[in-house]
Design a protein around this motif. Structure first.
Motif, PDB file in Angstrom:
ATOM      1  N   PRO A   1      83.474-110.985 -47.430  1.00  0.00           N
ATOM      2  CA  PRO A   1      83.917-109.587 -47.536  1.00  0.00           C
ATOM      3  C   PRO A   1      82.861-108.561 -47.126  1.00  0.00           C
ATOM      4  N   GLY A   2      81.612-108.970 -46.984  1.00  0.00           N
ATOM      5  CA  GLY A   2      80.543-108.037 -46.665  1.00  0.00           C
ATOM      6  C   GLY A   2      80.127-108.026 -45.205  1.00  0.00           C
ATOM      7  N   ILE A   3      80.932-108.669 -44.330  1.00  0.00           N
ATOM      8  CA  ILE A   3      80.572-108.753 -42.915  1.00  0.00           C
ATOM      9  C   ILE A   3      81.753-108.326 -42.049  1.00  0.00           C
ATOM     10  N   LYS A   4      81.493-107.372 -41.151  1.00  0.00           N
ATOM     11  CA  LYS A   4      82.449-106.992 -40.108  1.00  0.00           C
ATOM     12  C   LYS A   4      81.717-107.163 -38.784  1.00  0.00           C
ATOM     13  N   TYR A   5      82.285-107.984 -37.900  1.00  0.00           N
ATOM     14  CA  TYR A   5      81.608-108.374 -36.664  1.00  0.00           C
ATOM     15  C   TYR A   5      82.541-108.170 -35.481  1.00  0.00           C
ATOM     16  N   GLY A   6      82.026-107.582 -34.428  1.00  0.00           N
ATOM     17  CA  GLY A   6      82.819-107.426 -33.211  1.00  0.00           C
ATOM     18  C   GLY A   6      81.922-107.406 -31.990  1.00  0.00           C
ATOM     19  N   CYS A   7      82.478-107.811 -30.862  1.00  0.00           N
ATOM     20  CA  CYS A   7      81.732-107.806 -29.611  1.00  0.00           C
ATOM     21  C   CYS A   7      82.666-107.364 -28.495  1.00  0.00           C
ATOM     22  N   TRP A   8      82.131-106.562 -27.586  1.00  0.00           N
ATOM     23  CA  TRP A   8      82.881-106.042 -26.447  1.00  0.00           C
ATOM     24  C   TRP A   8      82.153-106.397 -25.172  1.00  0.00           C
ATOM     25  N   LEU A   9      82.930-106.597 -24.104  1.00  0.00           N
ATOM     26  CA  LEU A   9      82.392-106.848 -22.781  1.00  0.00           C
ATOM     27  C   LEU A   9      82.598-105.589 -21.954  1.00  0.00           C
ATOM     28  N   LEU A  10      81.519-105.078 -21.366  1.00  0.00           N
ATOM     29  CA  LEU A  10      81.601-103.872 -20.554  1.00  0.00           C
ATOM     30  C   LEU A  10      82.223-104.188 -19.190  1.00  0.00           C
ATOM     31  N   PRO A  11      82.661-103.156 -18.459  1.00  0.00           N
ATOM     32  CA  PRO A  11      83.385-103.375 -17.207  1.00  0.00           C
ATOM     33  C   PRO A  11      82.659-104.205 -16.151  1.00  0.00           C
ATOM     34  N   ASP A  12      81.344-104.297 -16.219  1.00  0.00           N
ATOM     35  CA  ASP A  12      80.635-105.097 -15.210  1.00  0.00           C
ATOM     36  C   ASP A  12      80.826-106.601 -15.403  1.00  0.00           C
ATOM     37  N   GLY A  13      81.426-106.994 -16.542  1.00  0.00           N
ATOM     38  CA  GLY A  13      81.721-108.402 -16.794  1.00  0.00           C
ATOM     39  C   GLY A  13      80.547-109.234 -17.254  1.00  0.00           C
ATOM     40  N   LYS A  14      79.399-108.586 -17.498  1.00  0.00           N
ATOM     41  CA  LYS A  14      78.225-109.359 -17.918  1.00  0.00           C
ATOM     42  C   LYS A  14      77.374-108.631 -18.960  1.00  0.00           C
ATOM     43  N   THR A  15      77.742-107.400 -19.301  1.00  0.00           N
ATOM     44  CA  THR A  15      77.040-106.658 -20.344  1.00  0.00           C
ATOM     45  C   THR A  15      77.867-106.710 -21.617  1.00  0.00           C
ATOM     46  N   PHE A  16      77.211-107.139 -22.691  1.00  0.00           N
ATOM     47  CA  PHE A  16      77.865-107.322 -23.984  1.00  0.00           C
ATOM     48  C   PHE A  16      77.338-106.296 -24.977  1.00  0.00           C
ATOM     49  N   MET A  17      78.242-105.792 -25.822  1.00  0.00           N
ATOM     50  CA  MET A  17      77.861-104.865 -26.887  1.00  0.00           C
ATOM     51  C   MET A  17      78.426-105.404 -28.199  1.00  0.00           C
ATOM     52  N   HIS A  18      77.527-105.761 -29.098  1.00  0.00           N
ATOM     53  CA  HIS A  18      77.907-106.221 -30.436  1.00  0.00           C
ATOM     54  C   HIS A  18      77.814-105.028 -31.377  1.00  0.00           C
ATOM     55  N   PHE A  19      78.799-104.898 -32.249  1.00  0.00           N
ATOM     56  CA  PHE A  19      78.807-103.825 -33.237  1.00  0.00           C
ATOM     57  C   PHE A  19      79.165-104.455 -34.566  1.00  0.00           C
ATOM     58  N   ASP A  20      78.186-104.515 -35.456  1.00  0.00           N
ATOM     59  CA  ASP A  20      78.342-105.241 -36.717  1.00  0.00           C
ATOM     60  C   ASP A  20      78.046-104.340 -37.906  1.00  0.00           C
ATOM     61  N   GLN A  21      78.824-104.514 -38.958  1.00  0.00           N
ATOM     62  CA  GLN A  21      78.592-103.785 -40.198  1.00  0.00           C
ATOM     63  C   GLN A  21      78.418-104.797 -41.319  1.00  0.00           C
ATOM     64  N   PHE A  22      77.391-104.575 -42.100  1.00  0.00           N
ATOM     65  CA  PHE A  22      77.070-105.473 -43.206  1.00  0.00           C
ATOM     66  C   PHE A  22      76.970-104.666 -44.493  1.00  0.00           C
ATOM     67  N   GLU A  23      77.435-105.240 -45.566  1.00  0.00           N
ATOM     68  CA  GLU A  23      77.337-104.566 -46.854  1.00  0.00           C
ATOM     69  C   GLU A  23      75.878-104.358 -47.242  1.00  0.00           C
ATOM     70  N   ASN A  24      75.025-105.335 -46.883  1.00  0.00           N
ATOM     71  CA  ASN A  24      73.595-105.255 -47.200  1.00  0.00           C
ATOM     72  C   ASN A  24      72.840-106.239 -46.311  1.00  0.00           C
ATOM     73  N   GLU A  25      71.544-106.278 -46.461  1.00  0.00           N
ATOM     74  CA  GLU A  25      70.698-107.152 -45.639  1.00  0.00           C
ATOM     75  C   GLU A  25      71.030-108.628 -45.863  1.00  0.00           C
ATOM     76  N   GLU A  26      71.372-109.005 -47.071  1.00  0.00           N
ATOM     77  CA  GLU A  26      71.722-110.397 -47.361  1.00  0.00           C
ATOM     78  C   GLU A  26      72.933-110.842 -46.537  1.00  0.00           C
ATOM     79  N   CYS A  27      73.902-109.943 -46.358  1.00  0.00           N
ATOM     80  CA  CYS A  27      75.078-110.265 -45.548  1.00  0.00           C
ATOM     81  C   CYS A  27      74.686-110.461 -44.088  1.00  0.00           C
ATOM     82  N   HIS A  28      73.735-109.667 -43.598  1.00  0.00           N
ATOM     83  CA  HIS A  28      73.244-109.841 -42.225  1.00  0.00           C
ATOM     84  C   HIS A  28      72.604-111.222 -42.081  1.00  0.00           C
ATOM     85  N   GLN A  29      71.884-111.648 -43.089  1.00  0.00           N
ATOM     86  CA  GLN A  29      71.247-112.970 -43.042  1.00  0.00           C
ATOM     87  C   GLN A  29      72.280-114.086 -43.049  1.00  0.00           C
TER      88      GLN A  29
END
Length: 103
Positions: free
Chosen positions: A35-63
């Motif tokens: 419940p403390g992790i929201k994770y997503g990744c997008w591919l930019l139009p060039d087809g090789k650039t990735f953007m990750h956008f993650d939300q964590f409740e706290n540092e422990e969730c990131h770990q």
């Protein structure tokens, strides 16, 4: 709350492998259903650039994310792939959102 945005560019040849590795992370996270992790990744139009956008409740969730076997595989292969642009990590602060986040 910890909000992380990471962007990098792979080689065109490695982009499909990276997508498969990211799908593995998503699969493992869905199975974990943390419940403390929201994770997503997008591919930019060039087809090789990735953007990750993650939300964590706290540092422990990131770990929790970084200790997943699928994440370790993704990370090792990404660094060994010969990146065109190395990952740029930014820590963001939430100002406002229509979505409810942690606590």
């Amino acid at each position: 709350m910890k909000i992380v945005r990471v962007q990098y560019t792979t080689t065109p040849e490695f982009a499909p492998i990276n997508q498969t590795n990211i799908a593995g992370i998503v699969k493992e996270l869905k199975e974990l259903n943390h419940p403390g992790i929201k994770y997503g990744c997008w591919l930019l139009p060039d087809g090789k650039t990735f953007m990750h956008f993650d939300q964590f409740e706290n540092e422990e969730c990131h770990q929790v994310l970084t200790e997943l076997e699928s994440f370790k595989k993704f990370d090792a292969q990404l660094w060994a792939s010969g990146l065109e642009v190395e990952p740029q990590l930014e820590l963001l602060s939430l100002v406002a959102s229509t979505e409810e986040f942690f606590g």
